[in-house]
Write an enzyme that holds these catalytic residues in place. Structure first.
Site, short mmCIF file in Angstrom:
data_model
loop_
_atom_site.label_atom_id
_atom_site.label_comp_id
_atom_site.label_asym_id
_atom_site.label_seq_id
_atom_site.Cartn_x
_atom_site.Cartn_y
_atom_site.Cartn_z
N THR A 1 20.08 32.01 -65.82
CA THR A 1 19.74 31.21 -65.63
C THR A 1 19.16 30.97 -64.27
OG1 THR A 1 19.58 28.96 -64.80
CG2 THR A 1 21.50 30.30 -65.08
N ASP A 2 18.09 30.58 -63.97
CA ASP A 2 17.32 30.86 -62.33
C ASP A 2 18.48 29.26 -61.99
OD1 ASP A 2 17.43 28.30 -63.28
OD2 ASP A 2 14.76 27.69 -62.45
N GLU A 3 19.34 29.06 -61.99
CA GLU A 3 20.33 28.14 -61.25
C GLU A 3 21.14 29.47 -60.58
OE1 GLU A 3 21.78 24.48 -63.09
OE2 GLU A 3 19.91 24.98 -63.99
N TYR B 1 28.93 25.42 -62.67
CA TYR B 1 27.99 25.81 -64.04
C TYR B 1 27.30 27.37 -63.77
CZ TYR B 1 23.82 26.85 -66.85
OH TYR B 1 22.69 28.16 -67.47
N LYS C 1 27.40 31.26 -63.97
CA LYS C 1 26.42 32.44 -65.03
C LYS C 1 26.57 33.16 -63.54
CE LYS C 1 24.44 31.76 -67.84
NZ LYS C 1 24.46 32.54 -69.16
N TYR D 1 19.26 10.57 -61.33
CA TYR D 1 19.79 11.07 -60.52
C TYR D 1 19.35 10.32 -59.31
CZ TYR D 1 23.18 12.63 -64.31
OH TYR D 1 23.64 13.13 -65.04
P1 NAD Z 1 24.28 25.24 -74.80
O1 NAD Z 1 25.07 24.35 -74.82
O2 NAD Z 1 22.84 23.89 -75.85
O3 NAD Z 1 24.70 26.24 -76.36
C1 NAD Z 1 25.29 27.08 -76.24
C2 NAD Z 1 26.53 28.08 -77.28
O4 NAD Z 1 26.87 28.69 -77.26
C3 NAD Z 1 26.44 26.85 -78.12
O5 NAD Z 1 25.89 26.93 -79.69
C4 NAD Z 1 28.40 27.06 -78.87
O6 NAD Z 1 28.26 26.39 -79.39
C5 NAD Z 1 28.00 27.75 -77.86
N1 NAD Z 1 29.09 28.51 -77.55
C6 NAD Z 1 30.16 27.82 -76.28
N2 NAD Z 1 31.02 28.65 -75.84
C7 NAD Z 1 31.45 29.39 -76.29
C8 NAD Z 1 32.14 30.61 -76.94
N3 NAD Z 1 33.65 30.30 -75.69
N4 NAD Z 1 32.37 31.68 -77.85
C9 NAD Z 1 31.22 31.43 -78.81
N5 NAD Z 1 30.15 30.58 -78.89
C10 NAD Z 1 30.45 29.31 -77.97
O7 NAD Z 1 23.45 26.47 -74.86
P2 NAD Z 1 21.61 26.16 -73.67
O8 NAD Z 1 20.64 25.22 -73.58
O9 NAD Z 1 21.07 27.11 -76.05
O10 NAD Z 1 21.71 27.92 -73.58
C11 NAD Z 1 21.85 29.15 -73.71
C12 NAD Z 1 21.80 30.44 -73.17
O11 NAD Z 1 20.76 29.96 -72.17
C13 NAD Z 1 23.01 30.03 -71.58
O12 NAD Z 1 23.10 30.99 -71.08
C14 NAD Z 1 22.69 29.01 -70.38
O13 NAD Z 1 23.28 29.45 -69.19
C15 NAD Z 1 20.88 29.93 -70.53
N6 NAD Z 1 19.86 29.35 -69.96
C16 NAD Z 1 19.11 28.18 -70.28
C17 NAD Z 1 18.47 27.60 -70.07
C18 NAD Z 1 19.04 25.75 -70.56
O14 NAD Z 1 17.15 24.55 -69.52
N7 NAD Z 1 19.13 25.34 -71.49
C19 NAD Z 1 17.58 28.13 -69.43
C20 NAD Z 1 17.80 29.23 -68.42
C21 NAD Z 1 19.13 29.73 -69.41
P1 TYD Z 2 19.69 18.52 -66.77
O1 TYD Z 2 18.49 18.04 -67.78
O2 TYD Z 2 20.96 18.86 -66.70
O3 TYD Z 2 19.39 20.00 -66.52
P2 TYD Z 2 19.47 21.30 -64.77
O4 TYD Z 2 20.95 20.50 -63.51
O5 TYD Z 2 20.08 22.40 -65.51
O6 TYD Z 2 17.85 21.75 -63.87
O7 TYD Z 2 18.83 17.55 -65.69
C1 TYD Z 2 18.18 17.91 -65.03
C2 TYD Z 2 16.80 17.39 -63.95
O8 TYD Z 2 16.97 16.09 -64.07
C3 TYD Z 2 18.48 17.63 -62.68
O9 TYD Z 2 17.82 16.98 -61.60
C4 TYD Z 2 19.43 16.39 -62.83
C5 TYD Z 2 18.14 15.06 -63.64
N1 TYD Z 2 18.94 14.31 -64.28
C6 TYD Z 2 19.02 13.17 -64.04
O10 TYD Z 2 18.27 12.34 -62.91
N2 TYD Z 2 19.44 12.20 -64.63
C7 TYD Z 2 20.48 12.25 -66.19
O11 TYD Z 2 20.75 11.54 -66.90
C8 TYD Z 2 20.55 13.68 -66.40
C9 TYD Z 2 21.34 14.21 -67.39
C10 TYD Z 2 19.43 14.63 -65.40
#
Ligand code: NAD
Ligand code: TYD
Length: 349
Positions: free
Chosen positions: A131-133, A156, A160, A213
């Site tokens: 992630t970019d975070e 988080y 990562k 938020y």
């Molecule tokens: P998500 O939370 O939707 O899915 C995570 C999956 O991992 C789930 O299916 C869960 O059951 C599985 N999991 C969790 N713990 C586990 C374990 N111990 N063993 C096996 N499986 C396990 O997550 P996502 O949003 O799809 O993110 C996927 C990846 O992409 C992550 O690594 C996240 O850091 C990265 N990422 C997410 C975003 C975003 O915006 N969602 C952006 C950039 C990168």
């Molecule tokens: P989120 O979707 O949780 O992604 P991330 O924190 O990984 O960027 O949140 C996106 C943005 O929205 C973040 O600045 C937090 C804000 N947010 C709210 O304002 N209200 C909410 O209920 C949630 C879940 C997020």
């Protein structure tokens, strides 16, 4: 030809990635290893679950014995590592779950791959999805590049960042053939409604408050999930071993502007009076340590591998809303049971 261990394939991004690889590469075998936490849902994969080149295994990436057995049984040539605990708010209340899965789980996968590939690393790929975070928080100016120093601020992002460092350590120390990508915020179908966009879509449908938020001035750089998995496909096949690629949408929105756009489109689609969903906007206590702004410079990916996002945000949001409106059964299933408890605790309602 690859036999791929894809972790976290039942989650949001993992399910899109699984679908893309299973359909686009019928000659590959994809083994989806997922623990099925609250975020993992096999309903996300219904359309491909019976494909001949796909298999699901329920299990935990921290279980090294299981990983060794799977490597032995399937002779994986690649790992696509998506599994993680992924929600910042949950990491604030349960940091150890994040350290366990994201740090120890990634370390266990690396160890299993290193052991299995020790005698021949040729053609193997360990692809870590991040992630970019990890780069921390930007001020009003600037973009994250691959050279930006890591400065994670939430449990988080720190977990990562740790996992990224361990992946690089296995590359430098053991020559494990790794690739890493760091992507900005994703949105799209199958997104669990604890994250901002699907949470607001769900709450607008049910006429519930939209919790913003702080002042809603935090900025995120949003990318349609299918564009993210397309980028992973390009990096997997043509990216260089040992390299990191940033993936982003050049699409920055303050949270409040984004939620207003959601409200506008949903009023139109639901046939509600213009402005009625905006009345649901409710400012709530800010997230602890809330990062102000994320924004990605994806020039390297564009210049070296030719990837660009395909969708304009308004179009991507429209497609996403349409998907949620057409899939109320999916939404009802994932928001029953434990989700209610999480929601009450998080939003004190
Ligand atoms: P998500 O939370 O939707 O899915 C995570 C999956 O991992 C789930 O299916 C869960 O059951 C599985 N999991 C969790 N713990 C586990 C374990 N111990 N063993 C096996 N499986 C396990 O997550 P996502 O949003 O799809 O993110 C996927 C990846 O992409 C992550 O690594 C996240 O850091 C990265 N990422 C997410 C975003 C975003 O915006 N969602 C952006 C950039 C990168
Ligand atoms: P989120 O979707 O949780 O992604 P991330 O924190 O990984 O960027 O949140 C996106 C943005 O929205 C973040 O600045 C937090 C804000 N947010 C709210 O304002 N209200 C909410 O209920 C949630 C879940 C997020």
């Amino acid at each position: 030809m690859h036999t791929i261990l894809l972790t976290g394939g039942a989650g949001f991004i993992g399910s899109h990635l699984t679908r893309l690889f299973v359909k686009k590469y019928p000659q590959y075998k994809i083994i989806n290893l997922d623990k099925l936490t609250y975020a993992g849902n096999l309903e996300n994969l219904r359309d491909i679950e019976n494909e001949a080149n796909y298999k699901f295994v329920k299990g935990d990436i921290t279980d090294l014995t299981l990983l060794r057995r799977l490597f032995d049984e399937h002779k994986f040539t690649a790992v696509l590592h998506c599994a993680a605990e992924s929600h910042v708010d949950r990491s604030i209340t349960e940091p150890l779950a994040f350290i366990t899965t994201n740090v120890l789980g990634t370390g266990s996968l690396l160890q299993a791959a290193k052991e299995a590939w020790a005698s021949d690393m040729d053609g193997k790929i360990f692809y870590h999805i991040s992630t970019d975070e990890v780069y921390g928080s930007l001020g009003e100016e600037g973009l994250f590049t691959e050279e930006t120093a890591y400065d994670p601020r939430s449990p988080y992002s720190a977990s990562k960042a740790s996992s990224d460092h361990i992946v690089r350590a296995f590359y430098h120390t053991y020559k494990l053939p790794v690739k890493i990508s760091n992507c900005s915020n994703n949105y799209g179908p199958y997104h669990f409604p604890e994250k901002l966009i699907p949470l607001c879509i769900h709450n607008i449908i049910s006429n519930k408050p939209l919790p913003i938020y702080g002042k809603g001035e935090n900025v995120r750089d949003w990318l349609f999930v299918e564009d993210h998995v397309r980028a992973i496909d390009v990096i997997f096949h043509t990216g260089k071993i040992g390299e990191t690629y940033n993936i982003g949408g050049h699409n920055e929105w303050t949270n409040i502007c984004l939620v207003r756009e959601l409200c506008r489109q949903m009023d139109e689609k639901l046939g509600r009076e213009n402005g009625s969903s905006e009345k649901l906007i409710t400012y709530v206590t800010d997230r602890a340590g809330h990062d102000l702004r994320y924004a990605i410079d994806a020039t390297k990916l564009k210049d070296e591998l030719g990837w660009l996002p395909s969708l304009q945000f308004e179009e991507g949001i429209s497609k996403t809303i349409d998907w949620y409106l057409a899939n109320t059964e999916w939404l009802n299933h994932v928001t029953s049971g434990d989700y209610q408890k999480y929601y009450q605790k998080q939003y004190k309602v």
